[in-house]
Structure formats: C-alpha cells, structure tokens
Design a protein around this motif. Structure first.
Motif, mmCIF file in Angstrom:
data_model
loop_
_atom_site.group_PDB
_atom_site.id
_atom_site.type_symbol
_atom_site.label_atom_id
_atom_site.label_comp_id
_atom_site.label_asym_id
_atom_site.label_seq_id
_atom_site.Cartn_x
_atom_site.Cartn_y
_atom_site.Cartn_z
ATOM 1 N N MET A 177 1.026 -1.015 -0.028
ATOM 2 C CA MET A 177 -0.005 0.022 -0.083
ATOM 3 C C MET A 177 0.930 1.132 -0.014
ATOM 4 N N LYS A 178 0.353 2.219 -0.662
ATOM 5 C CA LYS A 178 1.088 3.566 -0.905
ATOM 6 C C LYS A 178 0.214 4.473 -0.760
ATOM 7 N N SER A 179 0.565 5.655 0.102
ATOM 8 C CA SER A 179 -0.259 6.799 0.302
ATOM 9 C C SER A 179 -0.058 7.964 -0.630
ATOM 10 N N LEU A 180 -0.789 8.782 -1.284
ATOM 11 C CA LEU A 180 -0.473 9.462 -2.004
ATOM 12 C C LEU A 180 -1.395 10.874 -2.177
ATOM 13 N N PHE A 181 -1.002 11.872 -2.335
ATOM 14 C CA PHE A 181 -1.959 12.987 -2.595
ATOM 15 C C PHE A 181 -2.321 13.180 -4.186
ATOM 16 N N ALA A 182 -3.532 13.472 -4.433
ATOM 17 C CA ALA A 182 -3.647 13.701 -5.834
ATOM 18 C C ALA A 182 -4.814 14.697 -6.082
ATOM 19 N N SER A 183 -4.708 15.621 -6.966
ATOM 20 C CA SER A 183 -5.483 16.692 -7.264
ATOM 21 C C SER A 183 -6.684 16.122 -8.195
ATOM 22 N N VAL A 184 -7.837 16.576 -7.518
ATOM 23 C CA VAL A 184 -9.256 16.143 -8.261
ATOM 24 C C VAL A 184 -9.549 17.042 -9.592
ATOM 25 N N LEU A 185 -9.706 16.237 -10.698
ATOM 26 C CA LEU A 185 -9.944 16.742 -11.866
ATOM 27 C C LEU A 185 -11.275 16.754 -12.285
ATOM 28 N N GLY A 186 -11.977 16.199 -11.639
ATOM 29 C CA GLY A 186 -13.530 15.786 -11.971
ATOM 30 C C GLY A 186 -14.042 14.728 -11.303
ATOM 31 N N SER A 187 -15.623 14.668 -11.466
ATOM 32 C CA SER A 187 -16.014 13.555 -10.913
ATOM 33 C C SER A 187 -17.588 13.242 -11.823
ATOM 34 N N ALA A 188 -18.009 12.130 -11.660
ATOM 35 C CA ALA A 188 -19.285 11.897 -12.174
ATOM 36 C C ALA A 188 -20.050 11.066 -11.367
ATOM 37 N N GLU A 189 -21.390 11.335 -11.309
ATOM 38 C CA GLU A 189 -22.282 10.490 -10.338
ATOM 39 C C GLU A 189 -22.864 9.181 -10.937
ATOM 40 N N ARG A 190 -22.807 8.269 -10.325
ATOM 41 C CA ARG A 190 -23.184 6.844 -10.662
ATOM 42 C C ARG A 190 -24.282 6.327 -9.827
ATOM 43 N N MET A 206 -9.286 10.988 2.516
ATOM 44 C CA MET A 206 -10.017 12.563 3.203
ATOM 45 C C MET A 206 -9.714 13.617 1.796
ATOM 46 N N TYR A 207 -10.451 14.576 1.823
ATOM 47 C CA TYR A 207 -10.237 15.559 0.990
ATOM 48 C C TYR A 207 -9.791 16.858 1.805
ATOM 49 N N THR A 208 -8.854 17.569 1.231
ATOM 50 C CA THR A 208 -8.304 18.801 1.813
ATOM 51 C C THR A 208 -8.169 19.861 0.501
ATOM 52 N N ASN A 209 -7.216 20.766 0.853
ATOM 53 C CA ASN A 209 -6.788 21.809 0.211
ATOM 54 C C ASN A 209 -5.318 22.129 0.317
ATOM 55 N N VAL A 210 -4.787 22.926 -0.851
ATOM 56 C CA VAL A 210 -3.377 23.291 -0.631
ATOM 57 C C VAL A 210 -3.097 23.946 0.713
ATOM 58 N N ASP A 211 -4.096 24.797 0.835
ATOM 59 C CA ASP A 211 -3.597 25.729 2.225
ATOM 60 C C ASP A 211 -3.613 24.960 3.431
ATOM 61 N N ALA A 212 -4.252 23.932 3.599
ATOM 62 C CA ALA A 212 -4.232 22.945 4.661
ATOM 63 C C ALA A 212 -2.870 22.313 4.706
ATOM 64 N N ILE A 213 -2.424 21.784 3.567
ATOM 65 C CA ILE A 213 -1.333 21.332 3.471
ATOM 66 C C ILE A 213 0.395 22.097 3.807
ATOM 67 N N THR A 214 0.119 23.168 3.147
ATOM 68 C CA THR A 214 0.818 24.220 3.418
ATOM 69 C C THR A 214 1.044 24.618 4.790
#
Length: 95
Positions: free
Chosen positions: A1-14, A73-81
């Motif tokens: 298992m590897k943890s990583l941060f990824a920037s959300v490009l978009g989503s689709a409801e299913r 979880m979701y977060t933002n760049v300000d929280a990481i900084t």
C-alpha cells in the motif's frame, strides 16, 4: 500500500444497485487515479488516497487480487502548506 496526494480533476455521479456514489478522477504527478467517493469533491481539491497493487497485503490479512485506490480524505493546498509550516516550526523541539 502506498499513500499519495492527488488533485481532483472531476467526478461523475453513478448509481449501481440503488446506491449512488461519485466516480472521481484525480492526478498525482503524471499518474491518473480513479476512486469512489460518497461525496462530490470540488475540482482542484486535494485527495489523500491509499493505492493498492496486486499482491499487497490488505487490512484483513488477505492479498489484493486487483489494483485499486481508497479515499482517506479531501483537503486543500492551504491546509497542506499550513501543516508543513507547523511541522517545520516544531522541528528539533523536545518536551
């Protein structure tokens, strides 16, 4: 298992078997990662995800039979900084 941060490009409801979820596409470096989410993320938000490859040990002691990603979880760049700045300020301190 590897943890990583990824920037959300978009989503689709299913909807599948009566359950509705969001299929999220995000990018970490040059890697595109897809995962399910119960909430609809904002484009540009940062997702912390755990990625599993075939053969990785899972939480129940079994081995993964396929590659997949799990949202933490979701977060933002300000929280990481902010977290990085606090960690740097605490560097070398002892209690």
């Amino acid at each position: 298992m590897k943890s990583l941060f990824a920037s959300v490009l978009g989503s689709a409801e299913r909807t599948f078997e009566g359950e509705t979820y969001n299929r999220v596409t995000a990018m970490s470096g040059t890697t595109v990662v897809k995962f399910k989410s119960s909430e609809k993320p904002e484009i540009g938000s940062i997702a912390l995800i755990d990625t599993y490859e075939v053969g990785d040990e899972l939480w129940d002691g079994t081995k993964s039979e396929r590659s997949f990603a799990v949202l933490q979880m979701y977060t933002n760049v300000d929280a990481i900084t902010s977290a990085r700045e606090v960690a740097k300020a605490l560097e070398g301190l002892t209690l």
